[in-house]
Scaffold this active site. Structure first.
Site, PDB file in Angstrom:
ATOM      1  N   HIS A 374       0.254  -1.700   0.004  1.00 49.79           N
ATOM      2  CA  HIS A 374      -0.086   0.318  -0.118  1.00 49.79           C
ATOM      3  C   HIS A 374       1.061   1.086   0.334  1.00 49.79           C
ATOM      4  O   HIS A 374       0.317   2.043   0.397  1.00 49.79           O
ATOM      5  CB  HIS A 374      -1.123   0.578   1.329  1.00 49.79           C
ATOM      6  CG  HIS A 374      -1.905  -0.992   1.420  1.00 49.79           C
ATOM      7  ND1 HIS A 374      -3.161  -0.352   0.864  1.00 49.79           N
ATOM      8  CD2 HIS A 374      -1.301  -1.942   1.660  1.00 49.79           C
ATOM      9  CE1 HIS A 374      -3.596  -1.711   0.754  1.00 49.79           C
ATOM     10  NE2 HIS A 374      -3.282  -2.499   2.396  1.00 49.79           N
ATOM     11  N   LYS A 567      -8.195  13.595   5.095  1.00 45.07           N
ATOM     12  CA  LYS A 567      -8.014  12.409   5.161  1.00 45.07           C
ATOM     13  C   LYS A 567      -6.621  12.539   6.012  1.00 45.07           C
ATOM     14  O   LYS A 567      -6.489  13.936   6.478  1.00 45.07           O
ATOM     15  CB  LYS A 567      -6.910  12.368   3.749  1.00 45.07           C
ATOM     16  CG  LYS A 567      -5.778  13.770   3.201  1.00 45.07           C
ATOM     17  CD  LYS A 567      -5.867  13.693   1.893  1.00 45.07           C
ATOM     18  CE  LYS A 567      -7.124  13.576   0.651  1.00 45.07           C
ATOM     19  NZ  LYS A 567      -6.754  13.383  -0.564  1.00 45.07           N
ATOM     20  N   ARG A 568      -6.145  12.035   6.714  1.00 47.15           N
ATOM     21  CA  ARG A 568      -5.087  12.237   6.918  1.00 47.15           C
ATOM     22  C   ARG A 568      -4.005  13.191   7.187  1.00 47.15           C
ATOM     23  O   ARG A 568      -3.859  13.629   5.914  1.00 47.15           O
ATOM     24  CB  ARG A 568      -3.879  10.809   7.554  1.00 47.15           C
ATOM     25  CG  ARG A 568      -4.523   9.751   8.241  1.00 47.15           C
ATOM     26  CD  ARG A 568      -5.123   9.768   9.658  1.00 47.15           C
ATOM     27  NE  ARG A 568      -3.264   9.636  10.570  1.00 47.15           N
ATOM     28  CZ  ARG A 568      -3.784   8.972  11.401  1.00 47.15           C
ATOM     29  NH1 ARG A 568      -4.615   7.559  11.808  1.00 47.15           N
ATOM     30  NH2 ARG A 568      -2.686   9.163  11.603  1.00 47.15           N
ATOM     31  N   LYS A 573       1.148  14.078   1.521  1.00 48.07           N
ATOM     32  CA  LYS A 573      -0.873  14.650   0.755  1.00 48.07           C
ATOM     33  C   LYS A 573      -1.263  16.461   0.668  1.00 48.07           C
ATOM     34  O   LYS A 573      -1.546  16.548  -0.037  1.00 48.07           O
ATOM     35  CB  LYS A 573      -1.548  14.358   2.260  1.00 48.07           C
ATOM     36  CG  LYS A 573      -1.228  12.523   2.163  1.00 48.07           C
ATOM     37  CD  LYS A 573      -2.664  12.585   3.313  1.00 48.07           C
ATOM     38  CE  LYS A 573      -2.530  10.731   3.303  1.00 48.07           C
ATOM     39  NZ  LYS A 573      -3.738   9.192   2.680  1.00 48.07           N
ATOM     40  N   THR A 678      -8.659   6.244  -1.690  1.00 49.57           N
ATOM     41  CA  THR A 678      -9.631   6.693  -1.993  1.00 49.57           C
ATOM     42  C   THR A 678     -10.876   7.279  -1.629  1.00 49.57           C
ATOM     43  O   THR A 678     -12.164   6.842  -2.326  1.00 49.57           O
ATOM     44  CB  THR A 678     -10.240   4.660  -1.087  1.00 49.57           C
ATOM     45  OG1 THR A 678      -9.904   5.262   0.333  1.00 49.57           O
ATOM     46  CG2 THR A 678      -9.633   3.551  -1.466  1.00 49.57           C
ATOM     47  N   LYS A 682     -14.822   8.380  -3.467  1.00 50.91           N
ATOM     48  CA  LYS A 682     -16.268   8.665  -2.771  1.00 50.91           C
ATOM     49  C   LYS A 682     -16.809   9.829  -3.313  1.00 50.91           C
ATOM     50  O   LYS A 682     -18.622  10.403  -3.130  1.00 50.91           O
ATOM     51  CB  LYS A 682     -16.394   8.177  -0.828  1.00 50.91           C
ATOM     52  CG  LYS A 682     -15.265   7.333  -1.034  1.00 50.91           C
ATOM     53  CD  LYS A 682     -14.803   7.049   0.708  1.00 50.91           C
ATOM     54  CE  LYS A 682     -14.148   6.128   1.294  1.00 50.91           C
ATOM     55  NZ  LYS A 682     -13.246   5.894   2.236  1.00 50.91           N
TER      56      LYS A 682
HETATM   57  O1  9GP Z   1      -1.915   5.304   1.625  1.00 52.92           O
HETATM   58  C1  9GP Z   1      -2.414   4.781   0.782  1.00 52.92           C
HETATM   59  C2  9GP Z   1      -3.695   4.722   0.225  1.00 52.92           C
HETATM   60  O2  9GP Z   1      -3.263   6.174  -0.541  1.00 52.92           O
HETATM   61  C3  9GP Z   1      -4.113   4.309  -0.586  1.00 52.92           C
HETATM   62  O3  9GP Z   1      -5.333   4.231  -0.680  1.00 52.92           O
HETATM   63  C4  9GP Z   1      -4.462   2.685   0.824  1.00 52.92           C
HETATM   64  C5  9GP Z   1      -5.171   1.871   0.481  1.00 52.92           C
HETATM   65  O4  9GP Z   1      -4.512   0.714  -0.410  1.00 52.92           O
HETATM   66  O5  9GP Z   1      -3.142   2.494   1.901  1.00 52.92           O
HETATM   67  C6  9GP Z   1      -2.640   3.857   1.692  1.00 52.92           C
HETATM   68  N1  9GP Z   1      -1.071   3.518   2.554  1.00 52.92           N
HETATM   69  C7  9GP Z   1      -1.330   3.176   4.580  1.00 52.92           C
HETATM   70  O6  9GP Z   1      -2.297   3.541   5.437  1.00 52.92           O
HETATM   71  C8  9GP Z   1       0.015   2.136   4.265  1.00 52.92           C
HETATM   72  O7  9GP Z   1       0.565   1.818   3.330  1.00 52.92           O
END
Ligand code: 9GP
Length: 833
Positions: A374, A567-568, A573, A678, A682
Site C-alpha cells: 500500500h 484525510k490524515r 498529502k 480512496t 467517494k
Molecule cells: O497511503 C495509502 C493510500 O494511498 C491507499 O489508498 C490506502 C489503501 O490502499 O493505503 C494507504 N497506505 C497505508 O495506509 C500504509 O501503507
C-alpha cells in the site's frame, strides 16, 4: 443447512425455526422486548440511547440467523475460503449499514416513528468502530462489505483494540488526543469465550529427534498469552450471506490474577501478569504510513497472526483433506506487511508440528498467501531488528534465516555474476543493527504481490521491488486498483441521490453493479433531472453547513463553493500546499477594492484529519489551518467570500456527511507518493469534482471521467526525482506568490511566527522534498479555473452528472472479483434459501 444438523437435533430445529421481523409491528415488538429483557429497562424511561441499543439488538438477531446459516452452509459445502488479515478495520457505524443491507430501513423508520423517535437520532447514538488509521483500514472494511454482498466465503481477521484511533480535540488551534473507549456497549460483537488460542512468546528452541529419528525443533518456555475470539457479523447487501469478522482480544493465561500473591498482600503484582497480557490488544498504533518499530507492535502482530492461523488450520483439519490441498481450500491475503509473520508461522506449523518436509511445506505456504503493498514511502516500509525477533520469537527467526538461505541460493544460481543483488534482495538487511525486511519476506512467501492503483503498481515494479521482478518475472506482480463500497458511500451517505438514480435507472440494481451508472449519461441534458441533482447537492451542503455551525460556531454560506480536503494530515498529502493556497486567496481578496471583491466567488475551505501524535510537522499544519481560520473568518472585509474551517475528529461517520456536500475536493499529494487514495472515489461518486495531481487512482479516475471533468495540476511522478536533485544541488528559487505567503506568515498575521517557521524552512531551506513550491503556481492557476467553471452552474452540473455516470469502475465489488479471479482462485457461494 438442514443436512448439516445431526439427526437428534434436526427435528427440533425444524419445529422451532425462528424467523426475523419483517413488518414494522414485528420490529416494534422486538424493540420493546429488548428494552424490557436484554436491557432490563422499562419503556417508560426508554431514551434515545436505549432505543438505539434495542434497535441494534433487533437487527443483530436478524443478522445472526443469516450468519449461522451462512457459516453452516460454507462448512457443509467445504468450499475454498478467503481470509483477509488486516491489523485495521475502519468499520464506522454498523446499524445504518445493517438496516440498509437487509433492506429494512424503512420498516425500522416507521416502527421507530411509532415509538416516538426519529431514525437519524437513533443512528446518531452509535459510536464509530474506529479500529484503523485511514485508507488502509477503510479499504479492509469496504472489502468485507463487497465479499459478503457478492456471496464469497470469506473471513476477516483482526485485533479487538480496546482503544481505537484516538479522538481528536482542537484546543486553541492545536490537536489534543483523547482516548477513544468505544466498548461500553457494543451490540455488534459476540465474545466466544470457548474459542481461544494459546499464543507463545519468548523462550528457546532445542532440537530433538522425533519418532523417525529426524531432528525437529521444539520451541519451549517463555510465556503464554490467551487470544479470545470476538465475532462481528458482516451482512451482505441484498443477500442472506452474512460473513464473519473475527477480532482477537488478549488475556492472561494463568486465570484472572495470582491468588498466592493476592493472599500474601502483594495486590499490585497479583494483577501484573493480567495487565501485561491485556496490553497487547489494548490500543491501535495511531500511525498512518509510518512504522516505528516498537516491541509491543511486533507482539500485537504475532499474537493476531498466530491466533488467526491456528483457527484457519483448525478449520482446514476438520475437512480431513491432505495437506497439499491446503492452498486449494485456503487463500490468505496480507493487507500490507503487518501480517507477514503469518508466512513464517504457517511454515512453522507445517514443519515443526505437522511434520511435513520443508519443500512441501513451502510450496503450500507460497500457494496460500497473497500480499498487497500500500505504499512506496520508505518510512512506512516495515523492518524489525533481528535481535528483537530473536528474543520474542526465537523459532521464527531461525525459519526466517532458512527461508532467506534457500531464497538467496536460488538467486545466486540465477545471477551468478551479480553479488550485489544478493545484498539488495536479502530478507536480512546487513545494517547495524541487522533488520528483517518484512516486504521482502512477504514477496518471497507469496504467489502474488499487488499494488493498489496502476501508477503505484508500476512504481513498485520499477523502484522498490525492481530486483524481485527480475527474479520472479513480471507475473508475480499485478495491480488491483482500489475501490469503495457504493452501499455505504452512496446509498447510506447520500440517500436522496441514491433514490434519484434508482428512479431513473428503474431499480437499485446499480448498487450491486455500479457500471449501470453509465446510463445516467443519457440524462445530462434532462432539465428536470439536472435541477433535482443540483437541489440534492445543495441540501447536502445545507446539512454540512448546519453541522459546521453546531461544531465550530462559524456560519458558512451553502451557496459558496465548498472545497474539501479530509484525510490524515501528512506532508506528502500536502495540506500545507492547500493552506498556503488559501492564504494566497486571502491576500488577493484583501488587495482588491470592495467593488472588485463583490464580483468574486465565495468559497469555504474545509479541512479535517488527524495527525499521528508524534508527528510534529503534521500538528503544526493543523495549527496553521486553525490560525488562518481565526483571522480570515473574523475579517469583515472578507465576509462570506472566504471561510476556513477545520472539522474536529474526522472519522467514517463524519465522512458520510462531508463527502456528499463537496463541490470540489483536494487530492494533491506529491506525484508518486499516494499509492491510490480512496476518498477521491467517494467524493466523485457523490457528485463532487476533484482538484488533484497525477497521482494514485486520480490517474484512473481521469481516464474514466474524462479530462474535462477533473482539474489536474502539478509535476509528474517521472520528474520528481530530477526536481529533488535540482533542489539539493542546483539553485532553488521559491515561487514568488508562495514567497509572499511566507512573508505574511512571518509578519505574524496568523499569530505565532515561531510555530510556523519549520514549515516554511522545509520549503525554503531544506530541499522542499514534497515540491510545494514547484507545484504552487499551477495549483493556484487551476483553482482559478475551478472558480470560472463553477460560475457556470449549468455546465458544472453536467460535469458532476457525467463524472458520477463514469464511476462504475471504482466499486470495491470490481476489486473483489479481480482478487478472486487473479489471486485467490475462489468462487462465490450464493445462498438460495
Ligand atoms: O497511503 C495509502 C493510500 O494511498 C491507499 O489508498 C490506502 C489503501 O490502499 O493505503 C494507504 N497506505 C497505508 O495506509 C500504509 O501503507
Amino acid at each position: 443447512v438442514e443436512a448439516s444438523i445431526p439427526e437428534p437435533q434436526r427435528e427440533a430445529w425444524k419445529r422451532s425455526q425462528t424467523s426475523a421481523f419483517k413488518s414494522s409491528d414485528e420490529f416494534e415488538k422486538e424493540v420493546v422486548r429488548h428494552v424490557e429483557t436484554s436491557l432490563a429497562r422499562s419503556m417508560f424511561n426508554c431514551d434515545e440511547k436505549a432505543a438505539y441499543s434495542a434497535t441494534s439488538l433487533a437487527f443483530r438477531d436478524h443478522l445472526i440467523l443469516d450468519w449461522n446459516k451462512t457459516q453452516q452452509r460454507q462448512t457443509y459445502r467445504d468450499s475454498k475460503r478467503v481470509y483477509y488479515l488486516s491489523l485495521e478495520f475502519l468499520m464506522g457505524r454498523a446499524l445504518d449499514n445493517a438496516m440498509l443491507n437487509v433492506g429494512l430501513k424503512d420498516t425500522a423508520k416507521a416502527g421507530l416513528a411509532d415509538l416516538g423517535f426519529r431514525i437519524e437520532d437513533i443512528i446518531g447514538q452509535e459510536h464509530d468502530a474506529a479500529l484503523g488509521n485511514g485508507g488502509l483500514g477503510r479499504l479492509a472494511a469496504c472489502f468485507l462489505d463487497s465479499l459478503a454482498s457478492l456471496d464469497f466465503p470469506a473471513w476477516g481477521y483482526g485485533l479487538r483494540y480496546r482503544y481505537g484511533i484516538f479522538k481528536q480535540e482542537i484546543i486553541d488551534g492545536y490537536q489534543v488526543e483523547v482516548p477513544d473507549y468505544w466498548l461500553d456497549f457494543n451490540p455488534w460483537e459476540f465474545p466466544r469465550h470457548d474459542v481461544t488460542v494459546d499464543v507463545q512468546f519468548f523462550g528457546s528452541v532445542k532440537k530433538v529427534p522425533n519418532e523417525q529419528g529426524k531432528s525437529v525443533a521444539v520451541w519451549e518456555g517463555g510465556e503464554i498469552v490467551v487470544a479470545v475470539a470476538y465475532d462481528v457479523p458482516i451482512p451482505g447487501y441484498d443477500t442472506p450471506t452474512t460473513n464473519n469478522l473475527r477480532l482477537w482480544s488478549s488475556k492472561a493465561s494463568g486465570g484472572e490474577f495470582d491468588f498466592q500473591k493476592f493472599n500474601s498482600g502483594d495486590y499490585e503484582s497479583s494483577v501484573a501478569e493480567q495487565q501485561r497480557a491485556e496490553t497487547i490488544s489494548n490500543v491501535l498504533y495511531p500511525n498512518d504510513n509510518l512504522e516505528r518499530g516498537k516491541e509491543l507492535r511486533l507482539k500485537q502482530q504475532y499474537f493476531w497472526v498466530a491466533a488467526s492461523l491456528y483457527d484457519i488450520v483448525r478449520r482446514f483439519k476438520k475437512s480431513k483433506r491432505a495437506w497439499r490441498e491446503f492452498p486449494e481450500q485456503v487463500a490468505i491475503q496480507l493487507n500490507d506487511t503487518h501480517p507477514t509473520l503469518a508466512i513464517v508461522e504457517l511454515q512453522r506449523i507445517l514443519i515443526d508440528i505437522e511434520g511435513l518436509d520443508w519443500d512441501l511445506a513451502w510450496e503450500i505456504v507460497t500457494g496460500t498467501f497473497g500480499y498487497t503493498n500500500h505504499t512506496v514511502l520508505p518510512e512506512a516500509l516495515e523492518k524489525w531488528p533481528v535481535g528483537l525477533v530473536q528474543h520474542l520469537l526465537p523459532r521464527h527467526l531461525q525459519i526466517i534465516y532458512d527461508i532467506n538461505l534457500f531464497f538467496l541460493q536460488s538467486v545466486e544460481k540465477q545471477f551468478p555474476d551479480d553479488r550485489d543483488i544478493l545484498t539488495r534482495v536479502s530478507i536480512i538487511e546487513e545494517s547495524q543493527p541487522k533488520m528483517v525486511r518484512m516486504a521482502h519476506l512477504a514477496i518471497v512467501g507469496s504467489h502474488k504481490v499487488n499494488g493498489v492503483a496502476e501508477l503505484h503498481s508500476d512504481l513498485i515494479k520499477t523502484t522498490i521491488f525492481k530486483d524481485f521482478v527480475e527474479i520472479y518475472g513480471p507475473d508475480r506482480f499485478t495491480n488491483v486498483t482500489n475501490g469503495i463500497t457504493p452501499r455505504r458511500w452512496l446509498h447510506q451517505a447520500n440517500p436522496r441521490l441514491s433514490e434519484l438514480i434508482a428512479s431513473k435507472l428503474g431499480s437499485h440494481e446499480f448498487l450491486k453493479d455500479l457500471s449501470q451508472l453509465n446510463k445516467l449519461e443519457l440524462l445530462v441534458q434532462d432539465k428536470e433531472f439536472k435541477k433535482e441533482w443540483a437541489e440534492i447537492k445543495f441540501a447536502n451542503k445545507v446539512r454540512l453547513a448546519k453541522y459546521i455551525k453546531e461544531t465550530t460556531g462559524v456560519n458558512v454560506n451553502p451557496s459558496a463553493l465548498f472545497d474539501v480536503q479530509v484525510k490524515r494530515i501528512h506532508e506528502y498529502k500536502r495540506q500545507q500546499l492547500n493552506i498556503f493556497g488559501v492564504i494566497h486567496r486571502y491576500l488577493t481578496l484583501k488587495a482588491m477594492t470592495p467593488a472588485e471583491r463583490k464580483k468574486q466567488l465565495p468559497r469555504v475551505s474545509i479541512f479535517g484529519g488527524k495527525a499521528a501524535p508524534g508527528y510534529w510537522m503534521a500538528k503544526q499544519i493543523i495549527h496553521l489551518i486553525n490560525a488562518v481560520g481565526s483571522v480570515v473568518n473574523n475579517d469583515e472585509d472578507i465576509g462570506d467570500l472566504l471561510k476556513v474551517i477545520f472539522l474536529e475528529d474526522y472519522n467514517v461517520s463524519k465522512a458520510e456527511i462531508i463527502c456528499p456536500a463537496s463541490d470540489i475536493s483536494e487530492h494533491i499529494s506529491t506525484a508518486g507518493t499516494e499509492a491510490s487514495g480512496t476518498s477521491n472515489m467517494k467524493f466523485v461518486l457523490n457528485g463532487g469534482l476533484i482538484i488533484g495531481t497525477c497521482d494514485g487512482a486520480n490517474i484512473e479516475i481521469t481516464r474514466e471521467v474524462g479530462e474535462n471533468n477533473i482539474f489536474l495540476f502539478g509535476n509528474l511522478a517521472e520528474d520528481v526525482e530530477d526536481l529533488r536533485h535540482a533542489h539539493t544541488y542546483g539553485s532553488h528559487t521559491i515561487d514568488p506568490d508562495l514567497a509572499k505567503v511566507f512573508e505574511e506568515i512571518q509578519k505574524g498575521t496568523f499569530g505565532s511566527v515561531h510555530d510556523f517557521s519549520a514549515m516554511i524552512a522545509a520549503v525554503k531551506d531544506h530541499g522542499d522534498y514534497y515540491l510545494v513550491s514547484d507545484d504552487f503556481h499551477s495549483y493556484i492557476e487551476t483553482h482559478t479555473l475551478v472558480d470560472e467553471a463553477y460560475r457556470n452552474q449549468e455546465e458544472w452540473v453536467v460535469k458532476s452528472i457525467t463524472a458520477v455516470a463514469r464511476m462504475g469502475f471504482f466499486s470495491s465489488d470490481r476489486c473483489i472479483y479481480e482478487y478472486a479471479d487473479g489471486i485467490w482462485n475462489v468462487e462465490p457461494l450464493p445462498r438460495r434459501d
